[in-house]
Design a protein around this motif. Structure first.
Motif, PDB file in Angstrom:
ATOM      1  N   GLY A 161      28.456  34.065  23.476  1.00  0.00           N
ATOM      2  CA  GLY A 161      28.370  32.408  23.837  1.00  0.00           C
ATOM      3  C   GLY A 161      28.258  32.419  25.417  1.00  0.00           C
ATOM      4  N   ASN A 162      27.747  31.290  25.988  1.00  0.00           N
ATOM      5  CA  ASN A 162      27.668  31.366  27.375  1.00  0.00           C
ATOM      6  C   ASN A 162      28.846  30.524  28.089  1.00  0.00           C
ATOM      7  N   PRO A 163      29.493  30.859  29.021  1.00  0.00           N
ATOM      8  CA  PRO A 163      30.378  30.116  29.700  1.00  0.00           C
ATOM      9  C   PRO A 163      30.301  28.642  29.984  1.00  0.00           C
ATOM     10  N   ALA A 164      31.202  27.957  29.994  1.00  0.00           N
ATOM     11  CA  ALA A 164      30.827  26.553  30.435  1.00  0.00           C
ATOM     12  C   ALA A 164      30.901  26.508  31.875  1.00  0.00           C
ATOM     13  N   LYS A 165      30.338  25.444  32.470  1.00  0.00           N
ATOM     14  CA  LYS A 165      29.810  25.149  34.057  1.00  0.00           C
ATOM     15  C   LYS A 165      31.249  25.332  34.716  1.00  0.00           C
ATOM     16  N   HIS A 166      32.432  24.725  34.174  1.00  0.00           N
ATOM     17  CA  HIS A 166      33.639  24.746  35.068  1.00  0.00           C
ATOM     18  C   HIS A 166      34.348  26.325  34.911  1.00  0.00           C
ATOM     19  N   GLU A 167      33.748  27.186  34.349  1.00  0.00           N
ATOM     20  CA  GLU A 167      34.332  28.357  34.083  1.00  0.00           C
ATOM     21  C   GLU A 167      33.552  29.468  34.917  1.00  0.00           C
ATOM     22  N   LEU A 168      32.585  29.000  35.704  1.00  0.00           N
ATOM     23  CA  LEU A 168      31.597  30.158  36.456  1.00  0.00           C
ATOM     24  C   LEU A 168      32.417  30.247  37.807  1.00  0.00           C
ATOM     25  N   PRO A 169      31.929  31.442  38.582  1.00  0.00           N
ATOM     26  CA  PRO A 169      32.540  31.746  39.759  1.00  0.00           C
ATOM     27  C   PRO A 169      32.421  30.771  40.994  1.00  0.00           C
ATOM     28  N   ALA A 170      31.194  29.902  40.854  1.00  0.00           N
ATOM     29  CA  ALA A 170      30.848  29.038  42.048  1.00  0.00           C
ATOM     30  C   ALA A 170      32.148  28.025  41.871  1.00  0.00           C
ATOM     31  N   GLN A 171      32.956  27.650  40.774  1.00  0.00           N
ATOM     32  CA  GLN A 171      34.038  26.614  40.843  1.00  0.00           C
ATOM     33  C   GLN A 171      35.246  27.398  41.193  1.00  0.00           C
ATOM     34  N   ASP A 172      35.470  28.512  41.735  1.00  0.00           N
ATOM     35  CA  ASP A 172      36.589  29.252  42.025  1.00  0.00           C
ATOM     36  C   ASP A 172      36.788  29.154  43.590  1.00  0.00           C
ATOM     37  N   ILE A 173      37.381  28.067  43.964  1.00  0.00           N
ATOM     38  CA  ILE A 173      37.603  27.696  45.231  1.00  0.00           C
ATOM     39  C   ILE A 173      38.676  28.803  46.107  1.00  0.00           C
ATOM     40  N   GLN A 174      39.516  29.551  45.450  1.00  0.00           N
ATOM     41  CA  GLN A 174      40.321  30.465  46.245  1.00  0.00           C
ATOM     42  C   GLN A 174      39.129  31.614  46.452  1.00  0.00           C
ATOM     43  N   TRP A 175      38.414  31.978  45.453  1.00  0.00           N
ATOM     44  CA  TRP A 175      37.469  33.088  45.696  1.00  0.00           C
ATOM     45  C   TRP A 175      36.266  32.917  46.683  1.00  0.00           C
ATOM     46  N   ASN A 176      35.973  31.707  46.650  1.00  0.00           N
ATOM     47  CA  ASN A 176      34.755  31.489  47.635  1.00  0.00           C
ATOM     48  C   ASN A 176      35.131  30.955  48.912  1.00  0.00           C
ATOM     49  N   ARG A 177      36.276  30.598  49.240  1.00  0.00           N
ATOM     50  CA  ARG A 177      36.868  30.107  50.486  1.00  0.00           C
ATOM     51  C   ARG A 177      37.235  31.291  51.114  1.00  0.00           C
ATOM     52  N   ILE A 178      36.542  31.500  52.521  1.00  0.00           N
ATOM     53  CA  ILE A 178      36.752  32.628  53.468  1.00  0.00           C
ATOM     54  C   ILE A 178      37.611  32.252  54.440  1.00  0.00           C
ATOM     55  N   VAL A 179      38.888  32.727  54.608  1.00  0.00           N
ATOM     56  CA  VAL A 179      39.813  32.762  55.665  1.00  0.00           C
ATOM     57  C   VAL A 179      39.592  33.845  56.874  1.00  0.00           C
ATOM     58  N   GLU A 180      39.815  33.406  58.053  1.00  0.00           N
ATOM     59  CA  GLU A 180      39.441  34.166  59.133  1.00  0.00           C
ATOM     60  C   GLU A 180      40.981  34.575  59.816  1.00  0.00           C
ATOM     61  N   LEU A 181      41.214  35.663  59.830  1.00  0.00           N
ATOM     62  CA  LEU A 181      42.820  36.023  60.388  1.00  0.00           C
ATOM     63  C   LEU A 181      42.631  36.937  61.543  1.00  0.00           C
ATOM     64  N   TRP A 221      43.613  48.111  40.134  1.00  0.00           N
ATOM     65  CA  TRP A 221      42.287  47.262  39.972  1.00  0.00           C
ATOM     66  C   TRP A 221      42.848  46.217  39.088  1.00  0.00           C
ATOM     67  N   HIS A 222      42.083  44.785  39.388  1.00  0.00           N
ATOM     68  CA  HIS A 222      42.198  43.902  38.541  1.00  0.00           C
ATOM     69  C   HIS A 222      40.915  43.156  38.413  1.00  0.00           C
ATOM     70  N   VAL A 223      40.699  42.048  37.589  1.00  0.00           N
ATOM     71  CA  VAL A 223      39.423  41.308  37.498  1.00  0.00           C
ATOM     72  C   VAL A 223      39.782  40.029  38.022  1.00  0.00           C
ATOM     73  N   ARG A 224      38.972  39.304  38.538  1.00  0.00           N
ATOM     74  CA  ARG A 224      39.036  37.992  38.861  1.00  0.00           C
ATOM     75  C   ARG A 224      38.326  37.174  37.680  1.00  0.00           C
ATOM     76  N   ALA A 225      39.087  36.166  37.119  1.00  0.00           N
ATOM     77  CA  ALA A 225      38.508  35.657  35.866  1.00  0.00           C
ATOM     78  C   ALA A 225      38.970  34.065  35.732  1.00  0.00           C
ATOM     79  N   PHE A 226      38.172  33.430  35.179  1.00  0.00           N
ATOM     80  CA  PHE A 226      38.712  31.976  34.451  1.00  0.00           C
ATOM     81  C   PHE A 226      39.276  32.174  33.429  1.00  0.00           C
ATOM     82  N   ASP A 227      40.742  31.756  33.304  1.00  0.00           N
ATOM     83  CA  ASP A 227      41.682  31.964  32.269  1.00  0.00           C
ATOM     84  C   ASP A 227      41.421  30.638  31.267  1.00  0.00           C
TER      85      ASP A 227
END
Length: 304
Positions: free
Chosen positions: A200-220, A172-178
Protein backbone atom coordinates in the motif's frame (compact mmCIF):
# COMPACT_ATOMS: atom_id res chain seq x y z
CA UNK A 1 48.55 23.43 -25.61
CA UNK A 2 47.67 25.45 -22.50
CA UNK A 3 47.18 23.66 -19.17
CA UNK A 4 43.50 24.62 -19.03
CA UNK A 5 43.02 23.17 -22.51
CA UNK A 6 44.72 19.96 -21.43
CA UNK A 7 42.46 19.67 -18.37
CA UNK A 8 39.36 20.22 -20.51
CA UNK A 9 40.48 17.53 -22.95
CA UNK A 10 41.12 15.10 -20.09
CA UNK A 11 37.68 15.76 -18.62
CA UNK A 12 36.02 15.17 -21.97
CA UNK A 13 37.93 11.92 -22.45
CA UNK A 14 37.10 10.69 -18.95
CA UNK A 15 33.42 11.34 -19.56
CA UNK A 16 33.54 9.13 -22.67
CA UNK A 17 34.94 6.11 -20.77
CA UNK A 18 32.86 3.37 -19.19
CA UNK A 19 32.07 3.60 -15.48
CA UNK A 20 34.26 0.59 -14.67
CA UNK A 21 37.26 2.10 -16.46
CA UNK A 22 36.77 5.48 -14.76
CA UNK A 23 36.75 3.68 -11.40
CA UNK A 24 40.06 1.97 -12.21
CA UNK A 25 41.67 5.21 -13.37
CA UNK A 26 40.40 6.98 -10.25
CA UNK A 27 42.01 4.24 -8.15
CA UNK A 28 45.33 4.77 -9.92
CA UNK A 29 45.11 8.46 -9.13
CA UNK A 30 43.98 7.81 -5.54
CA UNK A 31 47.08 5.75 -4.77
CA UNK A 32 49.36 8.24 -6.49
CA UNK A 33 47.85 11.23 -4.70
CA UNK A 34 47.54 9.82 -1.17
CA UNK A 35 50.17 7.05 -1.05
CA UNK A 36 52.72 8.27 -3.58
CA UNK A 37 52.95 5.20 -5.80
CA UNK A 38 50.88 2.55 -7.54
CA UNK A 39 51.74 -0.78 -9.17
CA UNK A 40 50.02 -2.85 -11.79
CA UNK A 41 49.50 -5.54 -9.14
CA UNK A 42 47.53 -3.06 -7.02
CA UNK A 43 45.04 -2.59 -9.83
CA UNK A 44 44.82 -6.32 -10.55
CA UNK A 45 44.12 -7.20 -6.91
CA UNK A 46 41.60 -4.40 -6.36
CA UNK A 47 39.48 -5.07 -9.47
CA UNK A 48 40.28 -8.68 -10.34
CA UNK A 49 41.51 -7.84 -13.84
CA UNK A 50 44.16 -9.48 -16.01
CA UNK A 51 47.69 -8.03 -16.40
CA UNK A 52 46.98 -6.89 -19.94
CA UNK A 53 43.90 -4.93 -18.83
CA UNK A 54 45.88 -3.26 -16.03
CA UNK A 55 48.58 -2.28 -18.51
CA UNK A 56 45.98 -0.67 -20.78
CA UNK A 57 44.54 1.29 -17.84
CA UNK A 58 47.94 2.70 -16.92
CA UNK A 59 48.54 3.62 -20.56
CA UNK A 60 45.14 5.36 -20.69
CA UNK A 61 45.81 7.32 -17.48
CA UNK A 62 49.29 8.31 -18.66
CA UNK A 63 47.85 9.51 -21.96
CA UNK A 64 45.28 11.64 -20.13
CA UNK A 65 47.59 12.97 -17.40
CA UNK A 66 51.21 12.58 -18.54
CA UNK A 67 52.58 14.83 -15.75
CA UNK A 68 50.84 12.96 -12.96
CA UNK A 69 53.08 9.87 -12.83
CA UNK A 70 56.44 8.51 -13.82
CA UNK A 71 57.85 5.00 -13.78
CA UNK A 72 60.47 4.21 -11.14
CA UNK A 73 62.78 1.71 -12.83
CA UNK A 74 64.16 0.28 -9.59
CA UNK A 75 60.81 -0.49 -7.91
CA UNK A 76 58.80 -1.03 -11.10
CA UNK A 77 56.14 1.24 -9.60
CA UNK A 78 54.57 4.39 -10.93
CA UNK A 79 55.29 7.30 -8.60
CA UNK A 80 53.76 10.74 -8.17
CA UNK A 81 54.83 13.09 -10.93
CA UNK A 82 56.29 16.52 -10.26
CA UNK A 83 53.50 18.24 -12.18
CA UNK A 84 50.66 16.29 -10.58
CA UNK A 85 47.17 17.77 -10.88
CA UNK A 86 44.22 15.54 -9.97
CA UNK A 87 41.82 14.70 -12.78
CA UNK A 88 39.19 13.35 -10.37
CA UNK A 89 37.39 15.01 -7.46
CA UNK A 90 38.39 13.17 -4.28
CA UNK A 91 35.83 13.50 -1.48
CA UNK A 92 37.84 13.86 1.74
CA UNK A 93 35.42 11.81 3.88
CA UNK A 94 35.61 8.88 1.45
CA UNK A 95 39.38 9.22 1.16
CA UNK A 96 39.81 9.00 4.93
CA UNK A 97 37.43 6.04 5.09
CA UNK A 98 39.37 4.16 2.40
CA UNK A 99 42.73 4.93 4.01
CA UNK A 100 41.54 3.88 7.46
CA UNK A 101 39.27 0.94 6.61
CA UNK A 102 40.39 -0.26 3.20
CA UNK A 103 38.07 -1.35 0.41
CA UNK A 104 35.28 -3.90 0.42
CA UNK A 105 32.25 -4.73 -1.72
CA UNK A 106 30.25 -6.61 0.91
CA UNK A 107 31.00 -9.95 -0.77
CA UNK A 108 34.76 -10.35 -0.59
CA UNK A 109 36.66 -9.89 2.65
CA UNK A 110 37.38 -6.26 3.61
CA UNK A 111 41.00 -5.43 2.93
CA UNK A 112 43.25 -4.07 5.61
CA UNK A 113 43.61 -0.37 6.19
CA UNK A 114 46.03 1.33 3.81
CA UNK A 115 47.59 3.40 6.62
CA UNK A 116 47.91 2.87 10.39
CA UNK A 117 44.76 4.26 11.97
CA UNK A 118 42.81 4.00 15.22
CA UNK A 119 39.03 4.51 15.20
CA UNK A 120 36.55 4.52 18.08
CA UNK A 121 34.33 1.43 18.26
CA UNK A 122 30.91 1.72 16.68
CA UNK A 123 28.55 1.42 19.64
CA UNK A 124 25.26 1.69 17.76
CA UNK A 125 25.39 -1.12 15.21
CA UNK A 126 22.04 -1.94 13.53
CA UNK A 127 21.30 -5.54 12.59
CA UNK A 128 21.13 -5.95 8.81
CA UNK A 129 17.85 -7.91 8.94
CA UNK A 130 16.28 -4.99 10.84
CA UNK A 131 17.83 -2.37 8.58
CA UNK A 132 17.01 -3.93 5.20
CA UNK A 133 13.16 -3.76 5.32
CA UNK A 134 13.38 -0.12 6.42
CA UNK A 135 15.72 0.88 3.59
CA UNK A 136 13.51 -0.98 1.10
CA UNK A 137 10.53 0.95 2.45
CA UNK A 138 12.34 4.26 1.93
CA UNK A 139 13.29 3.35 -1.63
CA UNK A 140 9.85 1.92 -2.54
CA UNK A 141 7.87 4.54 -0.57
CA UNK A 142 6.16 1.99 1.64
CA UNK A 143 5.36 1.63 5.35
CA UNK A 144 6.98 -0.64 7.92
CA UNK A 145 5.43 -2.56 10.81
CA UNK A 146 7.71 -3.25 13.79
CA UNK A 147 8.03 -3.62 17.54
CA UNK A 148 9.74 -0.59 19.03
CA UNK A 149 11.37 -0.01 22.42
CA UNK A 150 10.74 3.53 23.69
CA UNK A 151 11.79 5.32 26.90
CA UNK A 152 8.32 6.82 27.28
CA UNK A 153 5.97 4.00 26.26
CA UNK A 154 8.03 0.82 26.55
CA UNK A 155 7.54 -1.84 23.89
CA UNK A 156 4.76 -1.28 21.37
CA UNK A 157 3.66 -2.21 17.87
CA UNK A 158 4.31 0.63 15.45
CA UNK A 159 3.65 1.39 11.81
CA UNK A 160 5.92 4.03 10.38
CA UNK A 161 6.45 5.55 6.94
CA UNK A 162 10.23 6.10 6.71
CA UNK A 163 11.74 8.46 4.16
CA UNK A 164 15.35 9.30 5.16
CA UNK A 165 18.32 7.87 7.05
CA UNK A 166 20.13 10.11 9.52
CA UNK A 167 23.13 9.92 11.82
CA UNK A 168 23.52 12.11 14.89
CA UNK A 169 27.22 11.37 15.25
CA UNK A 170 26.70 8.44 17.62
CA UNK A 171 23.84 6.42 16.19
CA UNK A 172 21.85 5.78 13.04
CA UNK A 173 18.14 6.47 12.98
CA UNK A 174 15.40 6.91 10.41
CA UNK A 175 13.10 9.89 9.94
CA UNK A 176 9.52 8.68 9.52
CA UNK A 177 5.85 9.42 9.99
CA UNK A 178 4.58 7.55 13.05
CA UNK A 179 1.02 6.32 12.57
CA UNK A 180 0.60 5.76 16.32
CA UNK A 181 1.26 9.38 17.37
CA UNK A 182 0.31 10.99 14.07
CA UNK A 183 3.64 12.86 14.01
CA UNK A 184 6.96 12.80 12.21
CA UNK A 185 9.61 11.38 14.52
CA UNK A 186 13.08 9.80 14.69
CA UNK A 187 13.36 6.04 15.24
CA UNK A 188 16.64 4.46 16.33
CA UNK A 189 17.50 1.24 14.49
CA UNK A 190 18.80 -0.62 17.55
CA UNK A 191 15.43 -0.13 19.27
CA UNK A 192 13.56 -1.86 16.44
CA UNK A 193 12.49 -5.49 16.35
CA UNK A 194 10.73 -7.61 13.69
CA UNK A 195 10.63 -4.97 10.93
CA UNK A 196 8.25 -5.89 8.10
CA UNK A 197 7.57 -4.10 4.82
CA UNK A 198 3.88 -3.35 4.25
CA UNK A 199 1.91 -3.11 1.01
CA UNK A 200 0.00 0.00 0.00
CA UNK A 201 0.93 3.59 -0.59
CA UNK A 202 1.29 6.19 2.19
CA UNK A 203 -1.38 8.84 2.62
CA UNK A 204 -0.62 12.41 1.61
CA UNK A 205 -0.18 13.58 5.21
CA UNK A 206 2.45 10.85 5.75
CA UNK A 207 4.75 12.07 2.97
CA UNK A 208 8.05 13.87 3.69
CA UNK A 209 6.76 17.12 2.17
CA UNK A 210 4.50 17.42 5.23
CA UNK A 211 7.36 17.14 7.75
CA UNK A 212 7.88 20.78 8.82
CA UNK A 213 10.91 20.09 11.04
CA UNK A 214 12.66 18.14 8.28
CA UNK A 215 12.01 20.68 5.55
CA UNK A 216 12.74 23.78 7.62
CA UNK A 217 16.35 24.97 7.29
CA UNK A 218 17.81 26.87 10.23
CA UNK A 219 20.89 29.07 9.84
CA UNK A 220 23.25 29.07 12.82
CA UNK A 221 26.36 31.17 13.42
CA UNK A 222 28.89 29.27 15.53
CA UNK A 223 31.85 31.17 17.01
CA UNK A 224 34.72 30.34 19.39
CA UNK A 225 33.53 30.21 22.99
CA UNK A 226 34.11 33.67 24.52
CA UNK A 227 35.46 32.16 27.78
CA UNK A 228 38.03 29.80 26.23
CA UNK A 229 41.64 30.67 25.34
CA UNK A 230 43.16 30.62 21.86
CA UNK A 231 40.09 31.35 19.73
CA UNK A 232 42.33 31.47 16.65
CA UNK A 233 43.03 27.74 17.02
CA UNK A 234 39.31 26.99 17.26
CA UNK A 235 38.78 29.03 14.10
CA UNK A 236 41.31 26.84 12.26
CA UNK A 237 39.96 23.57 13.67
CA UNK A 238 36.44 24.30 12.44
CA UNK A 239 37.28 26.10 9.20
CA UNK A 240 35.73 29.39 10.30
CA UNK A 241 35.69 32.42 8.03
CA UNK A 242 36.23 35.75 9.78
CA UNK A 243 35.73 33.96 13.10
CA UNK A 244 32.34 32.47 12.21
CA UNK A 245 31.17 29.02 11.09
CA UNK A 246 27.86 29.50 9.30
CA UNK A 247 25.77 26.32 9.34
CA UNK A 248 22.61 25.49 7.46
CA UNK A 249 20.88 22.52 9.08
CA UNK A 250 17.53 20.82 8.95
CA UNK A 251 15.61 21.74 12.09
CA UNK A 252 15.12 18.01 12.70
CA UNK A 253 18.93 17.58 12.92
CA UNK A 254 19.97 20.83 14.63
CA UNK A 255 19.76 19.62 18.23
CA UNK A 256 21.78 16.49 17.47
CA UNK A 257 24.56 18.41 15.71
CA UNK A 258 24.82 21.07 18.42
CA UNK A 259 25.00 18.41 21.11
CA UNK A 260 27.57 16.32 19.28
CA UNK A 261 29.76 19.36 18.62
CA UNK A 262 29.38 20.48 22.27
CA UNK A 263 28.15 23.94 21.30
CA UNK A 264 27.19 26.19 24.22
CA UNK A 265 23.71 27.42 23.30
CA UNK A 266 23.08 29.53 26.40
CA UNK A 267 22.56 33.23 25.79
CA UNK A 268 25.25 34.14 28.34
CA UNK A 269 27.72 31.34 27.41
CA UNK A 270 27.41 29.80 30.87
CA UNK A 271 28.59 26.24 30.09
CA UNK A 272 31.84 25.74 32.04
CA UNK A 273 33.03 22.46 30.53
CA UNK A 274 36.44 23.16 28.95
CA UNK A 275 35.64 20.68 26.20
CA UNK A 276 32.95 23.10 25.04
CA UNK A 277 34.91 25.32 22.65
CA UNK A 278 32.02 26.68 20.57
CA UNK A 279 29.17 29.10 21.23
CA UNK A 280 25.93 29.73 19.33
CA UNK A 281 25.97 33.47 18.77
CA UNK A 282 22.19 33.87 18.53
CA UNK A 283 20.11 31.37 20.49
CA UNK A 284 16.91 32.82 18.98
CA UNK A 285 17.89 31.03 15.76
CA UNK A 286 16.66 27.85 17.47
CA UNK A 287 13.15 29.19 17.99
CA UNK A 288 10.65 26.51 16.98
CA UNK A 289 13.28 23.76 16.69
CA UNK A 290 11.71 20.84 18.56
CA UNK A 291 14.90 19.02 19.48
CA UNK A 292 16.73 22.16 20.60
CA UNK A 293 16.45 20.89 24.18
CA UNK A 294 19.24 18.44 23.36
CA UNK A 295 21.73 21.30 23.02
CA UNK A 296 24.06 22.27 25.86
CA UNK A 297 23.11 25.41 27.75
CA UNK A 298 19.44 25.17 26.83
CA UNK A 299 19.19 22.02 28.95
CA UNK A 300 21.11 23.75 31.75
CA UNK A 301 18.78 26.74 31.66
CA UNK A 302 15.71 24.53 32.09
CA UNK A 303 17.17 22.80 35.12
CA UNK A 304 17.73 26.02 37.04
Amino acid sequence: MKQTDTMTTSSDTLASLSLSQRERLAYIEFRLFFLGDVRRQDLMERFGIAPAAATRDFAQYRELCPDNLSLDGSSKAYVLGGGFRPAFAHNVERVLMMLSQGFGDGISQMQDALLPCELPPMLNRPAVDILAPVTRAIYQRKAVRMRYFSHSSGVSEREIVPFALANDGLRWHVRAFDRKSGEFRDFVFTRMESTELLDGNPAKHELPAQDIQWNRIVELDIVPHPDRPHPEITERDYGMVDGVLHLKLRAAMAGYVLRQWQVDCSADHRVKDKGCRLWLRDVLALYGVKNAMLALGICTAKKQ
